[in-house]
Design a protein around this motif. Structure first.
Motif, PDB file in Angstrom:
ATOM      1  N   ASP A 159      -1.090   7.392   1.859  1.00  0.00           N
ATOM      2  CA  ASP A 159      -2.543   7.356   1.767  1.00  0.00           C
ATOM      3  C   ASP A 159      -3.161   7.485   3.161  1.00  0.00           C
ATOM      4  OD1 ASP A 159      -5.158   6.821   0.556  1.00  0.00           O
ATOM      5  OD2 ASP A 159      -5.003   4.886   1.597  1.00  0.00           O
TER       6      ASP A 159
ATOM      7  N   PHE B 269       0.832  -1.202   0.000  1.00  0.00           N
ATOM      8  CA  PHE B 269       0.000   0.000   0.000  1.00  0.00           C
ATOM      9  C   PHE B 269       0.869   1.256   0.000  1.00  0.00           C
ATOM     10  CE2 PHE B 269      -2.705  -3.292   1.815  1.00  0.00           C
ATOM     11  CZ  PHE B 269      -3.873  -3.127   1.090  1.00  0.00           C
ATOM     12  N   ASP B 270       0.246   2.391  -0.232  1.00  0.00           N
ATOM     13  CA  ASP B 270       0.925   3.682  -0.272  1.00  0.00           C
ATOM     14  C   ASP B 270       0.996   4.267   1.136  1.00  0.00           C
ATOM     15  OD1 ASP B 270       1.831   6.276  -0.668  1.00  0.00           O
ATOM     16  OD2 ASP B 270       0.139   6.878  -1.937  1.00  0.00           O
TER      17      ASP B 270
ATOM     18  N   THR C  11      -5.163   4.360   4.444  1.00  0.00           N
ATOM     19  CA  THR C  11      -4.278   3.271   4.833  1.00  0.00           C
ATOM     20  C   THR C  11      -3.650   3.567   6.190  1.00  0.00           C
ATOM     21  OG1 THR C  11      -3.829   2.687   2.536  1.00  0.00           O
ATOM     22  CG2 THR C  11      -2.242   1.946   4.178  1.00  0.00           C
TER      23      THR C  11
ATOM     24  N   ARG D 263      -8.796  -2.358  -1.983  1.00  0.00           N
ATOM     25  CA  ARG D 263      -8.246  -1.006  -2.163  1.00  0.00           C
ATOM     26  C   ARG D 263      -7.118  -0.992  -3.182  1.00  0.00           C
ATOM     27  NH1 ARG D 263      -6.307   2.127   1.626  1.00  0.00           N
ATOM     28  NH2 ARG D 263      -7.169   3.871   0.500  1.00  0.00           N
TER      29      ARG D 263
END
Length: 171
Positions: A39, A35-36, A42, A137
């Protein structure tokens, strides 16, 4: 969506260094899960619990330098052997960097235990959160692709776990 338990003895790090370290460890885990780290959604589900041991003993005696334990927990299928090795290496380096020379740069003082929570055992929002729901996501809410990706990751994780050498393997 990592959950982290980080054990840092009181006074081991300067407060600002500790805060930066905890942010860095969170980013490391988010990144390895795919994931980022920038974000906000997140980050909002990436929790870190800081534990303060009253003391750490080595061989029955008080430790001569801080000892750290980090237990990142992730849903099953998120970390293969290469990612686990990366998490261990990166978290260890982050802690040593945070000490900024206050203690000998010794990775033997740091233990990292990446832990996968079996599918069907990750709970949040009052319910079981399957890996496919979490991965939606990453697929822009393509639920079919998320289910396929989750199945692939979980199958790979279980295959890897069953192919690891037994307890009689040489270290």
């Amino acid at each position: 969506m990592p959950m982290l338990d980080v054990h840092i003895p009181d006074g081991a790090l300067r407060p600002e260094a500790e805060a930066a370290l905890l942010d860095r460890i969170t980013e490391i885990l988010i990144r390895y899960e795919g994931f980022d780290p920038a974000d906000p959604v997140t980050r909002s589900v990436s929790w870190l619990f800081l534990h303060r041991p009253a003391a750490v003993y080595v061989g029955g005696r008080i430790a001569d330098a801080p000892r750290y334990k980090v237990v990142p927990s992730v849903p099953e299928g998120q970390l293969d052997v290469e990612k686990r090795a990366g998490v261990i290496a990166d978290v260890t380096e982050a802690i040593l960097d945070a000490e900024n020379g206050a203690w000998p740069r010794d990775p033997a003082r740091i233990w990292v235990f990446p832990t996968e929570i079996p599918e069907g055992h990750w709970g949040g929002y009052g319910q079981i959160r399957p890996l496919a729901t979490i991965l939606a996501r990453l697929t822009d809410d393509d639920h079919d692709r998320a289910r396929t990706l989750a199945t692939e990751r979980i199958t790979a994780s279980r295959t890897e776990r069953h192919s690891l050498p037994g307890p009689t393997a040489q270290l």
